[in-house]
Enzyme design. Structure first.
Site, PDB file in Angstrom:
ATOM      1  NE  ARG A  57      -1.777  -1.700   3.494  1.00 15.44           N
ATOM      2  CZ  ARG A  57      -2.179  -1.903   4.722  1.00 15.44           C
ATOM      3  NH1 ARG A  57      -3.025  -1.758   5.075  1.00 15.44           N
ATOM      4  NH2 ARG A  57      -1.032  -2.467   5.641  1.00 15.44           N
ATOM      5  CB  SER A  58       3.114   2.874   2.513  1.00 11.78           C
ATOM      6  OG  SER A  58       4.217   1.880   2.648  1.00 11.78           O
TER       7      SER A  58
ATOM      8  CG  ASP B  11      -2.300  -5.366   3.650  1.00  8.34           C
ATOM      9  OD1 ASP B  11      -1.959  -5.492   2.566  1.00  8.34           O
ATOM     10  OD2 ASP B  11      -1.568  -5.679   4.535  1.00  8.34           O
TER      11      ASP B  11
HETATM   12  P1  4NP Z   1       1.515  -3.883   3.348  1.00  6.35           P
HETATM   13  O1  4NP Z   1       1.145  -5.253   2.702  1.00  6.35           O
HETATM   14  O2  4NP Z   1       1.491  -3.342   4.581  1.00  6.35           O
HETATM   15  O3  4NP Z   1       0.573  -2.789   2.473  1.00  6.35           O
HETATM   16  O4  4NP Z   1       2.981  -3.598   2.727  1.00  6.35           O
HETATM   17  C1  4NP Z   1       1.648  -6.239   3.716  1.00  6.35           C
HETATM   18  C2  4NP Z   1       2.699  -7.137   3.252  1.00  6.35           C
HETATM   19  C3  4NP Z   1       3.200  -7.920   3.928  1.00  6.35           C
HETATM   20  C4  4NP Z   1       2.576  -8.562   5.041  1.00  6.35           C
HETATM   21  C5  4NP Z   1       1.357  -7.721   5.451  1.00  6.35           C
HETATM   22  C6  4NP Z   1       0.943  -6.743   4.820  1.00  6.35           C
HETATM   23  N1  4NP Z   1       3.150  -9.646   5.888  1.00  6.35           N
HETATM   24  O5  4NP Z   1       2.425 -10.099   6.830  1.00  6.35           O
HETATM   25  O6  4NP Z   1       4.207  -9.991   5.471  1.00  6.35           O
END
Ligand code: 4NP
Length: 158
Positions: A16-17, A126
């Site tokens: 997302r970011s 997410d």
């Molecule tokens: P983000 O998504 O926060 O948008 O980069 C995710 C990326 C990895 C994980 C969770 C959310 N993870 O659990 O590894």
């Protein structure tokens, strides 16, 4: 107009970011606004890695280049290096609040979609856990959020 510095914050800094960062960089430049943007994650789970390939593909389909992104973890100097630290969801905002050293720093942390006036949804879903459609939806939501962000910055200049 004064330069502003915005940091977008999610959990892994691979979906997302970094997406919001590249969309914002392009749209701000098109709008002629002098704003520095960057992104990071509250976790260091993916530090040093590129963006999620599914996110890179969905961004590319919409004309945004995520190929050079490298994930990094949020750290305390971000509160002095950036004017506003904008969290994708409430968990990320809690992470920011935990790291804030002063009430003034707390006040500069906010939910991205609330700060930009999108408000619905208030939290950026997410896409990491879902299918390709979720990544396409994320690109559309990033565009909406950034459009709101540009409106807010323009209003502040009036
Ligand atoms: P983000 O998504 O926060 O948008 O980069 C995710 C990326 C990895 C994980 C969770 C959310 N993870 O659990 O590894």
């Amino acid at each position: 107009m004064s330069e502003r510095r915005l940091l977008f914050v999610c959990l892994g800094n691979i979906c997302r970011s970094p997406l919001v960062e590249v969309v914002a960089r392009k749209r701000l430049a098109e709008a002629g606004l002098d704003v520095v943007v960057a992104s990071c994650g509250t976790s260091g789970w993916h530090a040093g890695e590129g963006a999620d390939p599914r996110m890179v593909a969905a961004a590319r389909a919409a004309g945004h280049d995520l190929s050079r992104h490298r994930a990094r973890q949020l750290h305390a100097p971000d509160f002095t290096d950036y004017d506003f630290l904008l969290a994708m969801d409430r968990d990320n905002l809690r992470g920011l609040h935990k790291l804030a050293a002063t009430p003034e720093q707390m006040e500069r942390a906010a939910l991205f979609l609330e700060w930009t006036g999108v408000a619905s949804p208030l939290e950026f879903p997410d896409p990491w856990y879902g299918d390709a459609a979720g990544f396409t939806a994320a690109v559309n939501l990033a565009e909406r959020g950034v459009a709101g962000l540009i409106e807010r910055l323009r209003d502040a200049d009036r």
